[in-house]
Every structure is written in structure tokens, then in C-alpha cells.
Design an enzyme around this catalytic site. Structure first.
Site, PDB file in Angstrom:
ATOM      1  N   ASP A 268      48.355  96.163  24.601  1.00  0.00           N
ATOM      2  CA  ASP A 268      48.496  95.912  23.161  1.00  0.00           C
ATOM      3  C   ASP A 268      47.672  94.689  22.789  1.00  0.00           C
ATOM      4  O   ASP A 268      47.943  93.587  23.262  1.00  0.00           O
ATOM      5  CB  ASP A 268      49.989  95.674  22.844  1.00  0.00           C
ATOM      6  CG  ASP A 268      50.266  95.500  21.359  1.00  0.00           C
ATOM      7  OD1 ASP A 268      49.306  95.443  20.570  1.00  0.00           O
ATOM      8  OD2 ASP A 268      51.450  95.417  20.995  1.00  0.00           O
TER       9      ASP A 268
ATOM     10  N   ASP B 238      56.088 102.225  11.567  1.00  0.00           N
ATOM     11  CA  ASP B 238      57.096 101.165  11.498  1.00  0.00           C
ATOM     12  C   ASP B 238      58.131 101.533  10.441  1.00  0.00           C
ATOM     13  O   ASP B 238      57.778 101.836   9.294  1.00  0.00           O
ATOM     14  CB  ASP B 238      56.439  99.832  11.162  1.00  0.00           C
ATOM     15  CG  ASP B 238      57.427  98.686  11.208  1.00  0.00           C
ATOM     16  OD1 ASP B 238      57.398  97.910  12.177  1.00  0.00           O
ATOM     17  OD2 ASP B 238      58.249  98.566  10.267  1.00  0.00           O
TER      18      ASP B 238
ATOM     19  N   GLU C  28      46.780  99.602  22.304  1.00  0.00           N
ATOM     20  CA  GLU C  28      47.451  99.544  21.004  1.00  0.00           C
ATOM     21  C   GLU C  28      46.796  98.493  20.112  1.00  0.00           C
ATOM     22  O   GLU C  28      46.423  97.418  20.592  1.00  0.00           O
ATOM     23  CB  GLU C  28      48.921  99.188  21.260  1.00  0.00           C
ATOM     24  CG  GLU C  28      49.757  99.042  20.011  1.00  0.00           C
ATOM     25  CD  GLU C  28      51.236  98.857  20.325  1.00  0.00           C
ATOM     26  OE1 GLU C  28      51.671  99.237  21.437  1.00  0.00           O
ATOM     27  OE2 GLU C  28      51.959  98.314  19.468  1.00  0.00           O
TER      28      GLU C  28
ATOM     29  N   LYS D 134      50.688  92.527  26.700  1.00  0.00           N
ATOM     30  CA  LYS D 134      49.839  92.036  25.626  1.00  0.00           C
ATOM     31  C   LYS D 134      48.496  91.629  26.196  1.00  0.00           C
ATOM     32  O   LYS D 134      48.428  90.937  27.216  1.00  0.00           O
ATOM     33  CB  LYS D 134      50.508  90.830  24.952  1.00  0.00           C
ATOM     34  CG  LYS D 134      51.884  91.161  24.346  1.00  0.00           C
ATOM     35  CD  LYS D 134      51.757  92.100  23.169  1.00  0.00           C
ATOM     36  CE  LYS D 134      53.112  92.360  22.514  1.00  0.00           C
ATOM     37  NZ  LYS D 134      52.990  93.161  21.289  1.00  0.00           N
TER      38      LYS D 134
ATOM     39  N   GLU E 105      51.941  99.967  13.670  1.00  0.00           N
ATOM     40  CA  GLU E 105      52.997  99.044  13.240  1.00  0.00           C
ATOM     41  C   GLU E 105      52.592  98.271  11.990  1.00  0.00           C
ATOM     42  O   GLU E 105      53.446  97.819  11.242  1.00  0.00           O
ATOM     43  CB  GLU E 105      53.434  98.109  14.374  1.00  0.00           C
ATOM     44  CG  GLU E 105      52.512  96.966  14.665  1.00  0.00           C
ATOM     45  CD  GLU E 105      53.024  96.065  15.791  1.00  0.00           C
ATOM     46  OE1 GLU E 105      53.071  96.535  16.935  1.00  0.00           O
ATOM     47  OE2 GLU E 105      53.375  94.912  15.525  1.00  0.00           O
TER      48      GLU E 105
ATOM     49  N   HIS F 241      57.132 102.045  16.410  1.00  0.00           N
ATOM     50  CA  HIS F 241      57.220 100.623  16.727  1.00  0.00           C
ATOM     51  C   HIS F 241      58.666 100.175  16.609  1.00  0.00           C
ATOM     52  O   HIS F 241      59.377 100.588  15.703  1.00  0.00           O
ATOM     53  CB  HIS F 241      56.357  99.846  15.732  1.00  0.00           C
ATOM     54  CG  HIS F 241      56.522  98.356  15.802  1.00  0.00           C
ATOM     55  ND1 HIS F 241      56.967  97.607  14.727  1.00  0.00           N
ATOM     56  CD2 HIS F 241      56.318  97.488  16.817  1.00  0.00           C
ATOM     57  CE1 HIS F 241      56.996  96.332  15.076  1.00  0.00           C
ATOM     58  NE2 HIS F 241      56.613  96.221  16.322  1.00  0.00           N
TER      59      HIS F 241
END
Lengths: 430, 430
Positions: free
Chosen positions: B246, B322, B272, B218, B299, B349
Site C-alpha cells: 500500500d 470506503d 494499493e 505500507k 479508499e 477499505h
């Protein structure tokens, strides 16, 4: 220090499907409804706000108002109202609630009700109509209302401020003009899909007699019917009044272009909602395919990030923001600034329940502070349900007259609220 | 004739915020939750389905399931299951409920729970896992699952059918391959933002020992922290394993490009969710600005109309749909076909609650029937909360093994449901 004592969320519905008022190709039998919010305080004022739906699902927006309320109800009213930009980010920034949006659908509709209720409260506290609260702000204060994180690639906040400053010296003249003649409007009441040909003719003649110069018809049913109805309306309104067409999203991209070919004979000013409200690139293709007919859309556009892209892609030529689908005044101010930057006129969506009451404030702000132009700008007007409001819109010669009472003009009469509470109000009995 | 006897909607929440599992720059303290739907019938099977949220707002999705239920509960199960395309349009086409979407946010999340519950029921009735139901369909049957109204400008349904027919002769070989080695996966468990540097190092080493070759971290906090954490992970995983980043939507467009410049030194495969999930044109600008690093998103992408445009605009190079935000299997099949048409790999996702259980069916379908390729395709895997399901995912050597039990693998254990009912389950007491 003023405290919020309660945030009430009410499910109010009008049984409009019984008369087919408001019917179109996508929305065959709407019951015009409001997820209605009352912010009660110990300071002598209550803020009222609503979001508009067409029936089932209104209870979801009511529940979402209740879900959002804890984000603000413990904060002093003065703090909430003195920095409305921060208050907006507080209401839209909860990490858990953001997941079920973000910034779209039920949770954003509910955000609109709450944000607009806070603006109503701010107007009442300051003793001004909301349009006046907005037009009394400095350019810096106006720019600070907007969350620029996802918008500044298209419009720098500094440039937005400069634009507001350009118009500052002439604000007073435009306010005087609004008070003298009002903001120009158009009517959608003549061309609903559920009406008979005879009823359409009668409504056109009555509207012409009342001074209307713009007429909107619903299309997107059977093409032969659309052509017949367009011919009738064009016959009635003559060659010089403007005809608008509204497909309410029923077409695909290629279909929209195909259907507009025969309808072009009736000289429409624009085609509204030709396809999915999410299809920016599809609208851009349609706009290229139907030019010089303009493309109008926005009543289902979920947020400012989408409007930014519609403008970047030249996918709309008339921007029809909705005062209760966008997240209230703050986000709407951002969209007005973006539209002005791209040279696109904003003609807000109205009708429904209370949307006319809202948009008059917004378009007057736009004219006084942002666009400084009335060219190609008309504000939708539908002559339904106004008598349920304490201070309904005032129309004169096809123009909205500026409201002068404090607040956002959205406070409903207690009797109207009681009668239309769903499912137990008197209007829903029997 | 089988009848639906009840559609139950349950609010199930796991107190994951207590351990910061799943924390990122936008979602600081999620309580992984499911709006869980059980379609009970008098035919010996019940369909289970869920949509995933991260806590507050889950009750809105539960209420929306209840709002949608009347659209199908009176219809014989055989009729619902024999034409799933018509059933999908029935669930998404109610004119009143459409207003609070359309096809997005709370109402669409709830649609996913119901549609997926119907697919679970279909699998159980046919005695097959859902991936097998899908791979046993003819190309024409597959194409008929999808609502093409707003998609056919990008992909003609006839062309989609041809593509499925091309892959038909080799389906059996790919099914055998999946059963032998499974579908390749990657893990997100190592790089959550709330974890310490030491915990990240330990998790990286453990994951390498388990055979993982893709690692996601992240980013989107402080840039110096992002750089330090990227350096640690790259040190641990070496130059040949893939690192993904992400940002969970925290950046604006220009900021995303700026922040990726120093992070490029750590050779990320993709970035992402660099910005708003609604900003198609913004993602396209970022993709141009960070190339050859790829842009991955999806997502939070609300529906197939948005994915269509992301593909048309070359705004993503890895598509991360998603399984519970799109409106269930039908809409997902459409997105797989679109992505294949544009030559973009789909890496769904997963994580959350039950999403790993869902996506294994979907990616196996994609490989067997649509893409026929594993290049640049890895399926997200997060090692949380699987023990609450009757038939949890089975992993081997960093691959998902195909589920063989009938249904969609999403039926939760009764004890887990009871313990996590919100707010009165045992997990929420005290």
C-alpha cells in the site's frame, strides 16, 4: 521581516436568488457568495482572496480557511512569497486536512481563497498587478510554481520550461497588444434559464449594440423549451455570431448526445457541462457523439489531475478552469501549461462574485507567456456585482482591459463587505 | 407518524498519533476521528452514523452534517425510510450545497454520516441488522436505491435488476454460509510504516498464530527500506500467504511502475493506492506496467462516477470502496452492482473508527445478493478502537461473523463519546 498578524475569514453573501440572476437547470436559486479571506500583516499591505459559492455551504469554506490558516500564519511573509511553489505544497500537504479532500471540494475551495490572497499580497508588495508578477517571472520560476508529482506523466516540466522560453522574446509585444485592445470576452447575461423570452430578446439586442459576438444560453430544461429559446437567440444574433449552450450537468451521457441532436440545428459552437463534472470518459463519449460541436467543461473540475485526464482522453475541446475552485494561481499555471501542450484553448469560467476580476489576470498571463494565441479564446463576462470591488474590471468593445493596480483586483469595498456579511449584514435584514 | 426531534453532530477524536498506529507514507500522524451524527426521533429509536477522518478537518465534516440536516429534519421518518432512493437524492440534490462538492470532499463525507445514520435507524425500526434489511429487499427495491443518472451508460438499471434476480433463489444458502463461517478478512495491523522491524516480525508471528493468511505492508518511503521490510514480512509469512502493498498515493505514475519492479520479487498480490486517487488513466497505465501484480484503490475514491470510470478503463483489479467516503449505503449498492458487472472483486477499505463495523454489513450484502462469490475477496480488518462501540465486530478464524443486532453496528458507547469529544473530552486534557 514581515509577519502575518491575522488571517480573517468572512462569510459574504449576495441575495441574488431574489431576482433569479444566475439561474440554470442545476442551480435554480443561487445566492452568489464569497468565503473571503484577509491576510493582515505588519508590513503595510493586506492580501485579499476569495472563493466563490452560491450560498449554503459558504460557511464550510469559511471554516476551512480558518483550518488552513495555522499552516502559514507563523511563517515570515518574505519566505511565503519568495517560494510560492513551496507555499502551495505547504497549504495542500497537511496530512490530516488532506484526508477530507484531497485537493477537492470544501478544503480545496478554501485553499484557493488563501493562495489567491497570498498572490494578491505578493502583487501589492511588488507594486504590480498579478498578471504582471507572472509575466515578469523567468520560465524556470514559472515552472517551479507547479506541483508536478501527479502531472509529469503528461507533461515533463523541462518541456514546459522550453515552451515558456519559446514565447519569451515576444512577450513584450503581446503585453502591448493587451494594453491597446484588451482580452476578448463573451457575455452570459442574456440566456439565463429563469428569464422570459421577451427579456432574452431585449438582452440579446442590448448586447449586440454593446459589441458582443458570443452568446451563451442555458439548456437542460424541457427539450421543447430549449429548442424554442435557441431559435429565439439564433434569430436575434444572426448566423455569424457564436452561440454557446450550457447544460450545467443535468444530463446523463446518452441523454446529452440525444438532446444535442435537435439543438445542433442552431449551430452551437460548444455544449458546456453536458454531464457530471467528474465523468472524464463520459465527456469523451459525448465529444465523439456531438462532433463537430465542441465539448466545454471545467468550472466544477476539482483539480489539475482531473484536467490532465480530460486532456489525455480528448474529453474537452474548450477548457474552462475556475480561478477559485482550483487551488489558486499555482495550480492554474499548471493547467494552462497542460492545455497548451495538448493544443486546447482555455476560456476560464467567470461571473459569480469576483471571478471576472480574477480571470483577466490569468488569461493575460496565458496569452503573454503560454499559448501566445487568441484563436478560439474568449473570456466569460457577466455584468453583475462588480461595483462591490475597489478596482472592478474595465471592459471596452467586448474586451477586458488589463488591470494596472497592484494585486489581484479582488479587494472588496469595506461598505460592501459590511452590508453583505451573512447572516447579520444589512442586505440580509428583514 | 414519527418525527425527527433533533439531528446532533459531534466531533469525536482519538489521539492515535501518540502511538503511530495507522502511520503510512502520506499520513504520518493521524488522530483517528469521527464526525458523528445522531438522528433523534420521538419513535423510540435513534439513528447513529459517522464519517471517518484522521483529525484536523473533522470539524468541517461536523459543520457539514449541520448544513445538510435541514434537508430532512422536517420530514416524517416513515417517509424518509420508505423511499431511501428519494431520501438520498434529497440529501445530495440541494443546489446550493452541491456547489461545494458536488458529491465529493467534506460535503459528501457528511452525506455519508447522515445517510448511514438513516440506514441505522431503518435497521433499528425494522428490528434487523442493515445487511439483513438489504438482503430482504426485492431486486426492484435494491435498484431503486441508486441514482442512475450518471451511471446508466455503464450499467443499465434493468440489467442490474436481472443480475439481482439471478442470485435470488440462492440467497438463503449464502446467508446460512455467512452465519456458519463468516466473511473472510485480512489484517493491516502488522506493516505500518512507523513500526520497527522487530515489531513487524512480532506482529506477523502473532497474526499467523491467529490464523491470518493475507498481510498488508505500507510502502512508498525510501525504496531500500521498502525492500528490506518486504523481505522481512515475506520471510515471516512464507511463500503461500498473500502479501499486499500500500503506497498511500505518494508516487507519480512512472515512479509507481519503477518502484514496483524490485518489489515484485516479493510476489505482492496487489499494489494499493500507487498514485493520486483521482488519476483514473494513471492507474490504468500503472496496471498495464505492473501486471500481473494487480492495482487496488478506492479508499479515497470520491463517488460512484469515479468508480464507474476506474472500471471502464480497467484501472483497478481490486475495488476498495470506503463506507463513509461514498455517500452511504445507496451509492455503495450502486458501486457493488457496477463492480460485479465489470467482473471486479470488491474488498472494502476498513480500519479507522467504525469502518470495520460498517463494512461487514456491506460485504455480506454483496456476497448474498450481488457477486455470489468469495474469490479474491477479503475484508480489511484492523484491531483498533472496537471497544468504543456497543456491538463491536466479532472475528473468528480470520472471518467476520455477521452481526445480528438491529441497525448498522455503529452506535458508540456514551462514555466513549464523552471522553473523546474534541477538544474538551478527557482524552484530550493535558
Amino acid at each position: 521581516m514581515t509577519r502575518i498578524t491575522a488571517i480573517r475569514a468572512l462569510d459574504i453573501r449576495f441575495p441574488t436568488s431574489r431576482s433569479l440572476d444566475g439561474s440554470d437547470a442545476m442551480n435554480l436559486a443561487p445566492d452568489y457568495s464569497a468565503a473571503y479571506c484577509i491576510i493582515e500583516t505588519d508590513g503595510g499591505h493586506a492580501g485579499h482572496g476569495l472563493t466563490f459559492t452560491i450560498g449554503r455551504g459558504n460557511e464550510l469554506c469559511v471554516a476551512a480557511i480558518t483550518a488552513l490558516a495555522p499552516l502559514i500564519e507563523h511563517i515570515p511573509v518574505e519566505d511565503l512569497l519568495s517560494d510560492m511553489g513551496a507555499t502551495w505544497r505547504r497549504l495542500t500537504g497537511d496530512s490530516q486536512l488532506r484526508w477530507v479532500g484531497p485537493d477537492k471540494g470544501v478544503i480545496h475551495l478554501a485553499t484557493a481563497a488563501l493562495v489567491n490572497a497570498l498572490w494578491d499580497l505578493k502583487g501589492k508588495v511588488e507594486g504590480k498587478p498579478v498578471w504582471r508578477v507572472l509575466t515578469d517571472m523567468t520560465p524556470a520560476e514559472t515552472v517551479a510554481l507547479v506541483d508536478w508529482r501527479y502531472l509529469s506523466d503528461a507533461l515533463d516540466p523541462g518541456r514546459a520550461r522550453e515552451r515558456l522560453e519559446e514565447n519569451l522574446p515576444t512577450r513584450a509585444a503581446r503585453i502591448a497588444e493587451m494594453r491597446a485592445t484588451g482580452y476578448p470576452a463573451y457575455t452570459t447575461s442574456a440566456g439565463w434559464l429563469g428569464y422570459s423570452d421577451e427579456k432574452m430578446r431585449d438582452l440579446c439586442r442590448a448586447a449586440i449594440a454593446q459589441g458582443w459576438n458570443h452568446f451563451k444560453m442555458k439548456v437542460g430544461g424541457n427539450l421543447e423549451d430549449d429548442i424554442r429559446r435557441a431559435r429565439i437567440i439564433r434569430e436575434e444574433i444572426g448566423p455569424n455570431r457564436r452561440l454557446m449552450m450550457d447544460a450545467n450537468q443535468v444530463w446523463g451521457v446518452a441523454q446529452a448526445i440525444d438532446h444535442m441532436k435537435p439543438l445542433a440545428a442552431f449551430d452551437p459552437w460548444f455544449i458546456e457541462e453536458p454531464t457530471s463534472p467528474d465523468d472524464i470518459l463520459g465527456h469523451a463519449a459525448i465529444a465523439r457523439g456531438v462532433a463537430p460541436i465542441k465539448v466545454a467543461t471545467g468550472e466544477h473540475c476539482q483539480n489539475a489531475v482531473m484536467f490532465k485526464q480530460f486532456l489525455q482522453a480528448d474529453a474537452l475541446q474548450i477548457l474552462q478552469l475556475d480561478s477559485a475552485r482550483l487551488g489558486g494561481v499555482n495550480e492554474i499555471v499548471g493547467v494552462f501549461l497542460l492545455a497548451d501542450h495538448f493544443g486546447v484553448p482555455v476560456c476560464p469560467h467567470a461571473g459569480g462574485v469576483g471571478l471576472c476580476e480574477y480571470v483577466q489576470h490569468l488569461s493575460i498571463f496565458d496569452y503573454v507567456c503560454v499559448s501566445a494565441s487568441l484563436t478560439d479564446r474568449v473570456l466569460e463576462y457577466v455584468d453583475h456585482l462588480h461595483d462591490h470591488f475597489e478596482t472592478p474590471v474595465r471592459m471596452r468593445n467586448g474586451h477586458y482591459l488589463p488591470p494596472e493596480e497592484p494585486g489581484y483586483s479582488i479587494t472588496m469595498k469595506p461598505d460592501s463587505i459590511a452590508a453583505h456579511l451573512w447572516p447579520d449584514g444589512a442586505a440580509w435584514k428583514g
